[in-house]
Scaffold this motif. Sequence first.
Motif, short mmCIF file in Angstrom:
data_model
loop_
_atom_site.label_atom_id
_atom_site.label_comp_id
_atom_site.label_asym_id
_atom_site.label_seq_id
_atom_site.Cartn_x
_atom_site.Cartn_y
_atom_site.Cartn_z
N ASP A 73 0.98 -1.22 -0.16
CA ASP A 73 -0.50 0.59 0.10
C ASP A 73 0.80 1.17 0.11
N GLY A 74 2.20 0.99 0.22
CA GLY A 74 3.06 2.49 -0.64
C GLY A 74 3.05 3.27 1.60
N ILE A 75 2.90 2.13 2.46
CA ILE A 75 2.94 2.87 3.42
C ILE A 75 4.31 3.03 4.03
N PRO A 76 4.64 3.80 5.05
CA PRO A 76 6.10 4.43 5.58
C PRO A 76 5.67 2.98 7.44
N PHE A 77 6.98 2.17 7.09
CA PHE A 77 7.17 2.12 8.90
C PHE A 77 6.87 2.85 9.70
N THR A 78 8.23 3.90 9.48
CA THR A 78 8.58 4.83 10.41
C THR A 78 9.12 5.57 9.14
N SER A 79 9.20 6.79 10.48
CA SER A 79 10.07 7.98 9.87
C SER A 79 11.61 8.61 10.03
N PHE A 80 11.64 9.40 10.10
CA PHE A 80 13.07 9.79 10.44
C PHE A 80 13.49 11.03 9.81
N ALA A 81 13.95 12.05 11.08
CA ALA A 81 13.84 13.50 10.40
C ALA A 81 15.21 13.76 10.03
N VAL A 82 15.28 14.54 8.61
CA VAL A 82 16.68 14.83 8.24
C VAL A 82 16.81 16.41 7.85
N ASP A 83 17.61 17.11 8.04
CA ASP A 83 18.03 18.78 7.89
C ASP A 83 17.45 18.94 6.69
N ASP A 84 17.58 17.95 5.67
CA ASP A 84 17.08 18.91 3.85
C ASP A 84 16.99 17.07 2.73
N VAL A 85 15.35 17.24 2.88
CA VAL A 85 15.20 15.94 1.85
C VAL A 85 15.78 15.77 0.59
N GLN A 86 15.94 16.84 0.29
CA GLN A 86 16.55 17.09 -1.13
C GLN A 86 17.82 16.30 -1.21
N ALA A 87 18.66 16.72 -0.86
CA ALA A 87 20.26 16.56 0.01
C ALA A 87 20.31 14.82 0.45
N GLU A 88 19.78 14.85 0.99
CA GLU A 88 19.90 13.18 1.70
C GLU A 88 19.46 12.40 0.04
N PHE A 89 17.88 12.60 -0.29
CA PHE A 89 17.44 11.89 -1.18
C PHE A 89 18.97 11.95 -2.51
N ALA A 90 19.49 12.90 -3.04
CA ALA A 90 20.38 12.76 -3.48
C ALA A 90 21.97 11.79 -3.45
N ARG A 91 22.31 12.18 -1.69
CA ARG A 91 23.13 11.27 -1.51
C ARG A 91 22.81 9.47 -1.49
N LEU A 92 21.19 9.41 -0.97
CA LEU A 92 21.07 7.84 -0.98
C LEU A 92 21.03 7.47 -2.30
#
Length: 129
Positions: A73-92
């Motif tokens: 269903d596309g539901i996340p199990f949990t959530s983590f805070a990051v300073d910058d989602v765009q930067a963390e997305f690019a890194r990962l």
Amino acid sequence: MRITLTSVLVDDQDKALRFYTEILGFTTKHDIPMGEHRWITVVSPEDPDGTELVLEPDSHPAVKPFKEALASDGIPFTSFAVDDVQAEFARLDALGVRFTQEPVDMGPVTTAVLDDTCGNLIQITHQAG
């Protein structure tokens, strides 16, 4: 009252430990043999005495159908805070992490959802000040 431990249910503790430390960047706090499984916790290097994430084996019969239903269903199990989602997305993304949702700006919150390779979807978020 405060939260000291929370869990993520994983299908393979070794694989999970590698992903959560080598890819996401958490550090190992405990790794204690407990018979067939281990008591493994990781923490944020930014808060080593903060909330510990238990890499909990998903061997209970009720867990796999639960995890499969959430993931399908596309539901996340949990959530983590990051300073910058765009930067963390690019890194990962550069490390080969599969995202089921690229960064989405939802006004005061930006989110993205990744696959932890252990049967869970995990949301990363940043809430604007």
